[in-house]
Motif scaffolding. Sequence first.
Motif, PDB file in Angstrom:
ATOM      1  N   GLN A 369       0.520  -1.269   0.426  1.00 24.75           N
ATOM      2  CA  GLN A 369       0.085   0.084   0.087  1.00 24.75           C
ATOM      3  C   GLN A 369       0.937   1.446   0.041  1.00 24.75           C
ATOM      4  O   GLN A 369       0.860   2.572  -0.851  1.00 24.75           O
ATOM      5  CB  GLN A 369      -1.312   0.576   1.050  1.00 24.75           C
ATOM      6  CG  GLN A 369      -2.222  -0.442   1.055  1.00 24.75           C
ATOM      7  CD  GLN A 369      -2.563  -1.283   2.055  1.00 24.75           C
ATOM      8  OE1 GLN A 369      -2.598  -0.913   3.176  1.00 24.75           O
ATOM      9  NE2 GLN A 369      -3.755  -2.220   1.571  1.00 24.75           N
ATOM     10  N   ASN A 370       2.053   0.898   0.807  1.00 26.33           N
ATOM     11  CA  ASN A 370       2.836   2.262   0.781  1.00 26.33           C
ATOM     12  C   ASN A 370       3.727   2.405   0.133  1.00 26.33           C
ATOM     13  O   ASN A 370       4.325   3.264   0.110  1.00 26.33           O
ATOM     14  CB  ASN A 370       3.411   2.369   2.449  1.00 26.33           C
ATOM     15  CG  ASN A 370       2.639   2.469   3.844  1.00 26.33           C
ATOM     16  OD1 ASN A 370       1.725   3.252   2.974  1.00 26.33           O
ATOM     17  ND2 ASN A 370       2.761   1.700   4.264  1.00 26.33           N
ATOM     18  N   ASN A 371       4.520   1.458  -1.609  1.00 31.57           N
ATOM     19  CA  ASN A 371       4.902   1.270  -1.704  1.00 31.57           C
ATOM     20  C   ASN A 371       6.066   1.632  -1.375  1.00 31.57           C
ATOM     21  O   ASN A 371       6.908   2.633  -2.198  1.00 31.57           O
ATOM     22  CB  ASN A 371       4.545   2.449  -3.213  1.00 31.57           C
ATOM     23  CG  ASN A 371       5.156   1.381  -4.424  1.00 31.57           C
ATOM     24  OD1 ASN A 371       5.942   0.735  -4.822  1.00 31.57           O
ATOM     25  ND2 ASN A 371       5.013   2.877  -5.081  1.00 31.57           N
ATOM     26  N   THR A 372       6.768   0.999  -0.303  1.00 32.26           N
ATOM     27  CA  THR A 372       8.467   1.214   0.182  1.00 32.26           C
ATOM     28  C   THR A 372       9.063   0.799  -0.518  1.00 32.26           C
ATOM     29  O   THR A 372       9.439  -0.512  -1.096  1.00 32.26           O
ATOM     30  CB  THR A 372       7.715   0.355   1.176  1.00 32.26           C
ATOM     31  OG1 THR A 372       6.913   0.367   1.662  1.00 32.26           O
ATOM     32  CG2 THR A 372       8.683   0.575   2.486  1.00 32.26           C
ATOM     33  N   LYS A 373       9.678   1.732  -1.472  1.00 28.94           N
ATOM     34  CA  LYS A 373      11.448   1.421  -1.898  1.00 28.94           C
ATOM     35  C   LYS A 373      11.972   0.443  -0.978  1.00 28.94           C
ATOM     36  O   LYS A 373      12.316   0.789   0.238  1.00 28.94           O
ATOM     37  CB  LYS A 373      11.911   2.425  -2.424  1.00 28.94           C
ATOM     38  CG  LYS A 373      10.743   3.093  -3.428  1.00 28.94           C
ATOM     39  CD  LYS A 373      11.043   3.215  -4.840  1.00 28.94           C
ATOM     40  CE  LYS A 373      10.232   3.556  -5.975  1.00 28.94           C
ATOM     41  NZ  LYS A 373       9.239   2.299  -6.384  1.00 28.94           N
ATOM     42  N   PHE A 374      13.194  -0.147  -1.209  1.00 24.56           N
ATOM     43  CA  PHE A 374      14.257  -0.782  -1.238  1.00 24.56           C
ATOM     44  C   PHE A 374      15.172   0.467  -0.692  1.00 24.56           C
ATOM     45  O   PHE A 374      15.325   1.859  -1.199  1.00 24.56           O
ATOM     46  CB  PHE A 374      15.165  -1.600  -2.200  1.00 24.56           C
ATOM     47  CG  PHE A 374      16.508  -1.716  -1.330  1.00 24.56           C
ATOM     48  CD1 PHE A 374      16.475  -3.000  -0.622  1.00 24.56           C
ATOM     49  CD2 PHE A 374      17.732  -1.233  -1.432  1.00 24.56           C
ATOM     50  CE1 PHE A 374      17.447  -3.351   0.020  1.00 24.56           C
ATOM     51  CE2 PHE A 374      18.633  -1.695  -1.140  1.00 24.56           C
ATOM     52  CZ  PHE A 374      18.888  -2.973  -0.604  1.00 24.56           C
ATOM     53  N   VAL A 375      15.518   0.375   0.503  1.00 20.55           N
ATOM     54  CA  VAL A 375      16.246   1.381   1.466  1.00 20.55           C
ATOM     55  C   VAL A 375      17.471   0.720   1.091  1.00 20.55           C
ATOM     56  O   VAL A 375      18.443   0.054   2.008  1.00 20.55           O
ATOM     57  CB  VAL A 375      16.120   2.101   2.757  1.00 20.55           C
ATOM     58  CG1 VAL A 375      17.176   3.062   3.393  1.00 20.55           C
ATOM     59  CG2 VAL A 375      15.142   1.925   2.717  1.00 20.55           C
ATOM     60  N   LYS A 376      18.987   1.837   0.392  1.00 19.32           N
ATOM     61  CA  LYS A 376      20.262   0.983   0.734  1.00 19.32           C
ATOM     62  C   LYS A 376      20.903   1.723   1.934  1.00 19.32           C
ATOM     63  O   LYS A 376      20.903   3.231   2.750  1.00 19.32           O
ATOM     64  CB  LYS A 376      21.310   1.726  -0.306  1.00 19.32           C
ATOM     65  CG  LYS A 376      22.734   1.172  -1.090  1.00 19.32           C
ATOM     66  CD  LYS A 376      22.748   1.254  -1.893  1.00 19.32           C
ATOM     67  CE  LYS A 376      24.182   0.436  -2.441  1.00 19.32           C
ATOM     68  NZ  LYS A 376      24.914   0.202  -1.778  1.00 19.32           N
ATOM     69  N   LEU A 377      21.314   0.767   3.043  1.00 14.94           N
ATOM     70  CA  LEU A 377      22.532   1.450   4.173  1.00 14.94           C
ATOM     71  C   LEU A 377      23.874   1.768   3.864  1.00 14.94           C
ATOM     72  O   LEU A 377      24.258   1.421   2.514  1.00 14.94           O
ATOM     73  CB  LEU A 377      22.349   0.521   4.989  1.00 14.94           C
ATOM     74  CG  LEU A 377      20.806   0.136   5.806  1.00 14.94           C
ATOM     75  CD1 LEU A 377      21.595  -1.043   6.483  1.00 14.94           C
ATOM     76  CD2 LEU A 377      20.639   0.922   6.738  1.00 14.94           C
TER      77      LEU A 377
END
Length: 397
Positions: A369-377
């Motif tokens: 629903q939130n279209n969460t993107k991959f977060v690169k650390l």
Amino acid sequence: MMRFFILLFFSTILFGSEVKDFKWEDGMPYSVFLEKYNLPTKELLTDIDDDDKKLVEEIRAGVNCQMLRGTDNKIEQVLIPLNDELQIHIYQDEDTYSFEAIPIIYDLKTEAFSLKINANPSVDILNETGSIGIVSVFINAFKKSVNFTAIQKSDRLAMIYEQKYRLGRPFSMPTLNAAMVEINGERHFIYLNSDGVYYNEKGAQIESFLLVNPVANTRISSTFTLRRYHPILKKYRAHLGIDYAARTGTPIMAAGDGKIVFASTTNGYGNLIKIQHADGFLTLYAHQKSFRPGIKVGLKVSKNQVIGYVGSTGLSTGPHLHFGLYKDNQAIDPLKVVQVTIKKLSDKEKNEFLKLRKKYDDTILSHIQNNTKFVKLNETGNSCFINNKTQEKIAAS
Ligand SMILES: [Zn+2]
């Protein structure tokens, strides 16, 4: 106390020293490595105990190692990871060198993301994350149960997984906890249950690689562990397989269909056979009395076919079969894979599974629903991890 002084010693000499990453060469024996770098064979191989001698035979080709040299270019420390948990630590100790197995310190992070399919899952996940490991756990989880070729543009996927970080960099393969993929609008799920097995949304086991017991009617005398602290020896130990206690001469059977890739004598594992199976699985059968006549590298064997006989060759204290299982070169617990039939959950287990499933479903749906993107650390630079932090943790345990 002695160790404490060594710690202080390490933390001071780090200044002005240099850490270099290197990959373990394919097929390089540990003894040759010592010779190559002028490290003493007596202290680092001949005089180490039998369990440590077996550990050095577990060094994997291509594994990322670190070497610390002092300002005079003299080797001060070497770290050689054996698996996700344990590493060999060679260190300068007064005028010679010492060997120890120490834990690998890492951070474990749970990550999740969703994406809309543009090309296909492999390409899109790789574009999003830059990680072949994340692609591979996702594809492997679904490849036997869904048909990726029927995927349409605008189908979606989402996944939750755990990734180890060492020095701020991803380390080892991620573990997939749960995932969803739409195929032409239809949603397919998989979940890693607390028993270590993947199930679909109905609680049916996703068929995995099935192995059979390599010896009949025996008991397990030693189980699998990536890392265990031995309170009497005050040492870290790994046991990268399971031991089946059995009489000398008991037939050993191939645990699955495959091809023999090693059949020879080694110091630690004695008479040893390795069989390569499909999907990156490899099995290992150690301490054999003898091989079945005709066994040789390249020979195809089928599940349950006799390959050799139980013995006590190599570094072994009595007749037993040491049985190892590797997936993509990484030792895994054979008991999680050795099963004759597909597991069926009991009512109680099923209820537990449904609770876990609900938790994962909620997370996956919110990511979609939130279209969460991959977060690169952010990588925390090339700082040296052979530091007093590692040493302090050992000293404190
Ligand atoms: Zn064993």
